[in-house]
Design a protein around this motif. Structure first.
Motif, PDB file in Angstrom:
ATOM      1  N   ARG A 186       0.828  -1.204   0.000  1.00 30.01           N
ATOM      2  CA  ARG A 186       0.000   0.000   0.000  1.00 30.01           C
ATOM      3  C   ARG A 186       0.867   1.260   0.000  1.00 30.01           C
ATOM      4  O   ARG A 186       0.550   2.241  -0.684  1.00 30.01           O
ATOM      5  N   LEU A 187       1.974   1.229   0.760  1.00 30.64           N
ATOM      6  CA  LEU A 187       2.833   2.406   0.798  1.00 30.64           C
ATOM      7  C   LEU A 187       3.479   2.676  -0.560  1.00 30.64           C
ATOM      8  O   LEU A 187       3.759   3.834  -0.891  1.00 30.64           O
ATOM      9  N   ARG A 188       3.710   1.657  -1.319  1.00 26.51           N
ATOM     10  CA  ARG A 188       4.304   1.854  -2.645  1.00 26.51           C
ATOM     11  C   ARG A 188       3.348   2.546  -3.613  1.00 26.51           C
ATOM     12  O   ARG A 188       3.774   2.986  -4.686  1.00 26.51           O
ATOM     13  N   GLN A 189       2.076   2.629  -3.238  1.00 24.40           N
ATOM     14  CA  GLN A 189       1.101   3.323  -4.069  1.00 24.40           C
ATOM     15  C   GLN A 189       0.906   4.777  -3.654  1.00 24.40           C
ATOM     16  O   GLN A 189       0.119   5.498  -4.273  1.00 24.40           O
ATOM     17  N   GLU A 190       1.606   5.209  -2.604  1.00 25.48           N
ATOM     18  CA  GLU A 190       1.470   6.585  -2.143  1.00 25.48           C
ATOM     19  C   GLU A 190       2.090   7.550  -3.159  1.00 25.48           C
ATOM     20  O   GLU A 190       3.070   7.210  -3.845  1.00 25.48           O
ATOM     21  N   PRO A 191       1.526   8.748  -3.277  1.00 26.24           N
ATOM     22  CA  PRO A 191       2.022   9.683  -4.306  1.00 26.24           C
ATOM     23  C   PRO A 191       3.450  10.163  -4.067  1.00 26.24           C
ATOM     24  O   PRO A 191       4.101  10.606  -5.012  1.00 26.24           O
ATOM     25  N   GLN A 192       3.945  10.102  -2.831  1.00 22.11           N
ATOM     26  CA  GLN A 192       5.306  10.569  -2.555  1.00 22.11           C
ATOM     27  C   GLN A 192       6.320   9.429  -2.532  1.00 22.11           C
ATOM     28  O   GLN A 192       7.461   9.613  -2.121  1.00 22.11           O
ATOM     29  N   HIS A 193       5.939   8.252  -3.020  1.00 19.21           N
ATOM     30  CA  HIS A 193       6.843   7.106  -3.029  1.00 19.21           C
ATOM     31  C   HIS A 193       7.930   7.293  -4.090  1.00 19.21           C
ATOM     32  O   HIS A 193       7.679   7.766  -5.196  1.00 19.21           O
ATOM     33  N   TYR A 194       9.162   6.918  -3.746  1.00 17.67           N
ATOM     34  CA  TYR A 194      10.248   6.979  -4.722  1.00 17.67           C
ATOM     35  C   TYR A 194      11.315   5.950  -4.376  1.00 17.67           C
ATOM     36  O   TYR A 194      11.383   5.449  -3.241  1.00 17.67           O
ATOM     37  N   ALA A 195      12.137   5.634  -5.355  1.00 20.43           N
ATOM     38  CA  ALA A 195      13.268   4.722  -5.174  1.00 20.43           C
ATOM     39  C   ALA A 195      14.549   5.535  -5.176  1.00 20.43           C
ATOM     40  O   ALA A 195      14.743   6.410  -6.028  1.00 20.43           O
ATOM     41  N   LEU A 196      15.411   5.255  -4.228  1.00 20.15           N
ATOM     42  CA  LEU A 196      16.700   5.938  -4.157  1.00 20.15           C
ATOM     43  C   LEU A 196      17.551   5.533  -5.358  1.00 20.15           C
ATOM     44  O   LEU A 196      17.767   4.340  -5.610  1.00 20.15           O
ATOM     45  N   LEU A 197      18.001   6.523  -6.117  1.00 20.26           N
ATOM     46  CA  LEU A 197      18.774   6.286  -7.349  1.00 20.26           C
ATOM     47  C   LEU A 197      18.030   5.343  -8.286  1.00 20.26           C
ATOM     48  O   LEU A 197      18.629   4.490  -8.955  1.00 20.26           O
ATOM     49  N   GLY A 198      16.695   5.511  -8.327  1.00 20.30           N
ATOM     50  CA  GLY A 198      15.891   4.625  -9.164  1.00 20.30           C
ATOM     51  C   GLY A 198      16.223   4.728 -10.629  1.00 20.30           C
ATOM     52  O   GLY A 198      15.973   3.781 -11.397  1.00 20.30           O
ATOM     53  N   GLN A 199      16.796   5.869 -11.061  1.00 17.25           N
ATOM     54  CA  GLN A 199      17.124   6.049 -12.469  1.00 17.25           C
ATOM     55  C   GLN A 199      18.227   5.109 -12.939  1.00 17.25           C
ATOM     56  O   GLN A 199      18.440   4.957 -14.136  1.00 17.25           O
ATOM     57  N   LEU A 200      18.917   4.461 -12.010  1.00 18.54           N
ATOM     58  CA  LEU A 200      19.984   3.541 -12.394  1.00 18.54           C
ATOM     59  C   LEU A 200      19.454   2.186 -12.841  1.00 18.54           C
ATOM     60  O   LEU A 200      20.216   1.366 -13.356  1.00 18.54           O
ATOM     61  N   GLY A 201      18.183   1.932 -12.599  1.00 21.35           N
ATOM     62  CA  GLY A 201      17.610   0.663 -13.020  1.00 21.35           C
ATOM     63  C   GLY A 201      17.917  -0.502 -12.108  1.00 21.35           C
ATOM     64  O   GLY A 201      17.779  -1.658 -12.520  1.00 21.35           O
ATOM     65  N   THR A 202      18.305  -0.239 -10.866  1.00 22.08           N
ATOM     66  CA  THR A 202      18.620  -1.335  -9.943  1.00 22.08           C
ATOM     67  C   THR A 202      17.365  -1.996  -9.372  1.00 22.08           C
ATOM     68  O   THR A 202      17.443  -3.077  -8.804  1.00 22.08           O
ATOM     69  N   ARG A 203      16.218  -1.320  -9.473  1.00 22.04           N
ATOM     70  CA  ARG A 203      14.949  -1.837  -8.962  1.00 22.04           C
ATOM     71  C   ARG A 203      15.062  -2.278  -7.495  1.00 22.04           C
ATOM     72  O   ARG A 203      14.901  -3.463  -7.166  1.00 22.04           O
ATOM     73  N   PRO A 204      15.334  -1.352  -6.621  1.00 18.71           N
ATOM     74  CA  PRO A 204      15.527  -1.735  -5.206  1.00 18.71           C
ATOM     75  C   PRO A 204      14.224  -2.188  -4.560  1.00 18.71           C
ATOM     76  O   PRO A 204      13.147  -1.669  -4.843  1.00 18.71           O
ATOM     77  N   ARG A 205      14.343  -3.163  -3.677  1.00 27.88           N
ATOM     78  CA  ARG A 205      13.203  -3.594  -2.876  1.00 27.88           C
ATOM     79  C   ARG A 205      12.997  -2.666  -1.663  1.00 27.88           C
ATOM     80  O   ARG A 205      11.950  -2.679  -1.057  1.00 27.88           O
TER      81      ARG A 205
END
Length: 936
Positions: free
Chosen positions: A898-917
């Protein structure tokens, strides 16, 4: 072709190698001894959990101890206890290491000589008889803050037997100013209990409710309940802070103003005048007046939900003024009466009695005034020169124990029976988690000895206290109280104070120079945790300092005195001086220097001796928290401050590392669908999870940077201490760190906290570079580290963009331990479910895979699926503000999904394509438009 013959050198080396390999396969020397009769409920390898409580400044915080076959290895918060609410802080987490501290006192000492309990009794009992013959004349007891009903009962009995007995109390970080403030305001001493969960607007006047202290866990939870962006119908609170130096509360404030102590008092007086008072208050600066106007309008707009708080370091008249202000705002503050009917005498009176020869027998129970008394009292000299029979009971032979004629080893709170009250009066029965490791005694035994009862025990004393108060089936009540960790309905009744009175404000001091401010240390508190290696190596919030303290100074003040960051400086005050390094802190008010207490110990032990600088000699008993007239000057040499991961300044696009947004922006986003996650193309195969897909979301709005998660991870996962020399080389071993980012300006810093464990990337950069496949994914998507494969190339560390992997340069837990950390007794603390790593391997966060495995085994045994919330990582369990959520991403209804659906959710350095859990929620703030740039 046959191999060439071996040379004599090659043959010798081969023989040595074969002998070494044969020796390594030989039978161990240890003898395995089975149970003759297995204890009830003890299954080898299966832990048990018991409830108890631990004190800080005398107040109870409830814990649940995980015990393996009679040895506790981990402490977590008790959800039913009002002071811990299921969470912990660094002091609770690290108390388990203090239990096994090799430096703990083990034997009775007469001066410097080892003695016996029998010899002590032969010297002490005649002195008791002489005191009894004189009605207690010449008999004195010194304690810290006592909330234990049993100890208070025993002290009351002693006063009956020895009418002239003098009981003194001393806490270096106490509540003297707060208690005096309630007397000024209401005419009687009361204990205020502010309720942050009921406050929509909070103004912290040099208060740090989110910082360290007995109420820190409760305050953190209550703050989070009104600060969550997922408000569930409750308003998102707004926090203002006015303070001389940046605190944790100031870091989380929506608006902060830096003021020196005298200006802060004027600010409080001006606020009271706006509410109808007629105090003499000098005019405020334009910035302070604008801040006051905006904050006061906001507070008045929320009657019944507006709260003003001040800290212990403010003088009593400011506390009284805050009570008067809160009364007009109808603030959510509850009051309880003190637990001690007759307050003990101050330490200054004991110092005078010692110098005047009026003390013949002195018992010091757990206190250490020879180290932490204000310098102007000269207590250490008075104790050393006294001809009295002085007896010190303590878990360490500290500075006071070394000066007393007799030192008695005291049992650790996890080894002995006791009872304690929380701040709200709730009682906990404290039960031992382990048999005493050494020949130790309790304070209850020693007080019983004064009553002539040689065979008293702490267990018997506690039962006697509650047998007299409980009717009916006492044994059932006793077992229920021990099981729950709290005595039901034991909280103190709330009282309604009389109308608050306005205090008289003294004139501002005219002494020139700087003002020296003292604060408790966030990791060693008042010095009592100085020999705890976990806490010495724990980075302090905001500054990230380890292994010592520093003088915090505004950059402008330092520039005027030609002092640079990291310089050694000398602080001179009242004929005394102190040398320590300086740390320039943007956001510090001009004209103040701030030093934390608790360092510079001389008899702490192998870990704490000589670490940092002792600020207690510069303290003054009449004004223990602020002393004007300070002179500071550079010594012309650098000190080499030890800091783990210093603050990071973010500008421009770098703010993608730590994202923030205002509450208005969040509300505008809330109705929009979540943006699609960026998935750059990758050559890595997608991770396929067979049964579960574990993940974590960290809400940076709620994170208060307290480091409870860091120490919880260290305790749970056998993370070693490396020592100051290794830290200086960048070789710390913490599996979890809290990065501090600053998005403000040098004049108005705006820190933010971001916990960073292993990201458990689905496309992990560490995996393809490992030559031996030590870094791999398991069937549930965890990025695991196979220690027995790892050969220490450190390719994975070099390829990790998050820098969350640690390399064992030395055998930090296997033969090359720092100081006394290789003592055999410390092995009892280690979690048997987690491998103790050897030198030369990589290690990192595992999402507490041992806890996942335990939940899986339990579910398989019962023929069911793992339930939502059944797996709780150590960092998640410790977090006071519930900023960390862990769960199964394959379950759409899980909290982490549910938290991953929040509007302020983001991945740290997500632009690198690491797909962090491990992902984050951006920090949401609630600024007042009247104080925004260009606002009115």
């Amino acid at each position: 072709m046959s191999a060439p013959p071996l040379s004599r050198r090659q043959a010798a080396l081969a023989l040595i190698a074969s002998a070494a390999s044969l020796a390594s396969c030989d039978r161990p020397d240890e003898e395995i001894v089975p149970y003759v009769e297995q204890p009830e409920n003890v299954v080898p390898g299966v832990p048990l959990r018991f409830a108890t409580a631990l004190p800080l400044d005398g107040y109870a915080r409830g814990v649940l101890a995980t015990v393996f076959e009679g040895r506790p290895v981990k402490l977590e918060g008790n959800p039913t206890h009002p002071a811990s609410l299921g969470a912990t802080d660094v002091f609770l987490e690290a108390e388990i290491l203090s239990l096994y501290d090799p430096g703990r006192s083990r034997t009775v000492r007469e001066g410097t000589r080892i003695a016996s309990w029998e010899r002590f009794l032969s010297a002490f009992l005649p002195a008791v008889r002489r005191a009894e013959a004189r009605g207690g004349e010449g008999l004195a007891i010194l304690t810290g803050n006592v909330t234990s009903p049993t100890l208070l009962r025993l002290i009351g009995e002693l006063r009956g037997r020895f009418p002239a007995l003098r009981w003194h109390g001393h806490e270096p970080v106490g509540e003297a100013n707060s208690a005096a403030g309630t007397v000024l305001a209401f005419g009687l001493p009361l204990s205020p209990l502010p309720r942050l969960d009921r406050a929509a607007v909070v103004l912290a006047l040099d208060a740090d409710p989110l910082g360290p202290g007995p109420d820190a866990i409760r305050h953190g939870r209550e703050f989070a309940e009104r600060r969550s962006a997922r408000r569930d119908g409750r308003g998102f609170s707004r926090l203002y802070a006015v303070e001389p130096v940046m605190s944790v509360t100031g870091a989380k404030a929506d608006h902060r103003l830096a003021l020196a102590p005298a200006e802060l008092r004027d600010f409080a007086a001006a606020m009271a005048n706006r509410l109808g008072a007629s105090l003499d208050a000098p005019a405020l600066t334009p910035a302070a007046a604008r801040f006051l106007e905006a904050a006061l309008v906001d507070l008045q707009a929320h009657p019944g939900e507006a709260l003003v708080m001040t800290g212990e370091w403010q003088p009593p008249e400011v506390h009284a003024l805050v009570h008067w202000i809160n009364e007009r705002l109808r603030s959510p503050v509850e009051f309880v009466e003190p637990f001690i009917p007759d307050a003990p005498l101050p330490l200054a009176a004991l110092a005078e009695d010692l110098r005047g020869g009026r003390v013949e027998t002195l018992l010091v129970l757990g206190a250490n005034p020879a180290y932490d008394a204000p310098g102007d009292l000269g207590f250490a000299a008075a104790l050393r020169d006294s001809r009295a029979l002085t007896v010190h009971l303590g878990s360490w032979r500290d500075e006071t124990g070394a000066l007393c004629r007799w030192h008695l080893p005291e049992s650790h709170p996890l080894e002995e029976w006791s009872d304690l009250r929380a701040r709200d009066g709730t009682v906990s029965l404290c039960q031992p988690m382990i048999r005493p490791l050494y020949s130790t005694r309790s304070a209850a035994w020693l007080l019983g000895l004064l009553m002539g009862r040689l065979d008293d025990t702490a267990h018997g004393a506690v039962r006697a206290t509650w047998t007299a108060q409980q009717g009916g089936d006492f044994e059932s009540w006793w077992r229920r109280a021990l099981h729950d960790g709290v005595v039901a309905e034991s909280a103190a009744p709330r009282v309604s104070p009389p109308p608050a009175r306005l205090p008289a404000l003294p004139a501002r001091p005219s002494i020139g120079g700087l003002t020296l401010l003292f604060r408790p240390d966030p990791t060693v508190w008042d010095g009592r945790y100085g020999n705890n290696a976990w806490l010495q190596e724990c980075p302090k919030p905001l500054t990230r300092l380890v292994w010592g303290n520093a003088a915090h100074m505004a950059p402008g003040d330092a520039a005027e005195r030609r002092i640079a960051d990291g310089d050694m400086i000398r602080l001179e005050l009242g004929g005394r001086s102190l040398e320590l390094p300086v740390l320039l802190r943007p956001g510090t008010a001009r004209g103040v220097v701030v030093v934390t207490l608790g360092h510079g110990r001389r008899a702490a032990g192998a870990i704490g001796d000589g670490v940092g600088a002792d600020a207690y000699p510069l303290r003054r008993s009449e004004s223990p928290w602020a002393v004007p007239g300070l002179v500071a000057g550079s010594l012309g040499r650098k000190a080499g401050l030890l800091r783990e991961q210093p603050d990071q300044k973010l500008e421009g696009e770098a703010t993608e590392l730590f994202q923030t947004l205002t509450l208005d922006a969040f509300d505008r986003r809330r109705g929009d669908p979540p943006p699609p996650s960026a998935r750059p193309p990758s050559l890595n195969p997608d991770v396929v999870s067979d049964t579960h897909a574990w993940g974590m979301v960290i809400d940076t709005t709620l994170c208060i940077g307290c480091n409870a998660c860091v120490i919880a991870c260290q305790s749970e996962n056998n993370v070693p201490v490396v020592g100051p020399e290794q830290v200086a080389g960048g070789r710390d071993m913490h599996w979890l760190r809290i990065d501090t980012y600053d998005l403000g300006t040098p004049e108005a810093p705006s820190p933010g906290f971001q916990p960073v464990p292993c990201m458990h990337c689905e496309h992990a950069p560490c995996e393809p570079v490992c030559p031996v496949e030590a870094s791999v994914h398991d069937a549930e998507g965890l990025n695991v580290q196979v220690y027995n494969r790892c050969i220490g190339t450190r390719f994975c560390q070099a390829n990790c963009p998050y820098k969350v992997r640690r390399f064992n340069w030395y055998g930090y837990a296997d033969g090359q331990e720092y100081a006394n950390q290789g003592a055999p007794v410390l092995a009892a603390q280690r979690n048997p479910e987690v491998t103790v790593r050897a030198r030369g391997v990589m290690e990192k966060c595992t999402y507490c895979t041992q806890r996942i495995s335990a939940a899986r085994r339990a579910a398989e045994k019962e023929g069911r699926e793992i339930r939502e919330g059944e797996v709780v990582t150590a960092c998640q369990a410790a977090c006071p503000s519930r900023a960390i959520v862990f769960g199964d991403l394959k379950r759409p209804d899980s909290g982490v999904s549910r938290l991953r659906q929040e509007p302020q959710h983001y991945a740290l350095l997500g632009q690198l394509g690491t797909r962090p859990r491990t992902t984050y929620l951006a920090e949401v703030s609630n600024p007042n438009p009247a104080l925004d740039e260009g606002g009115a």
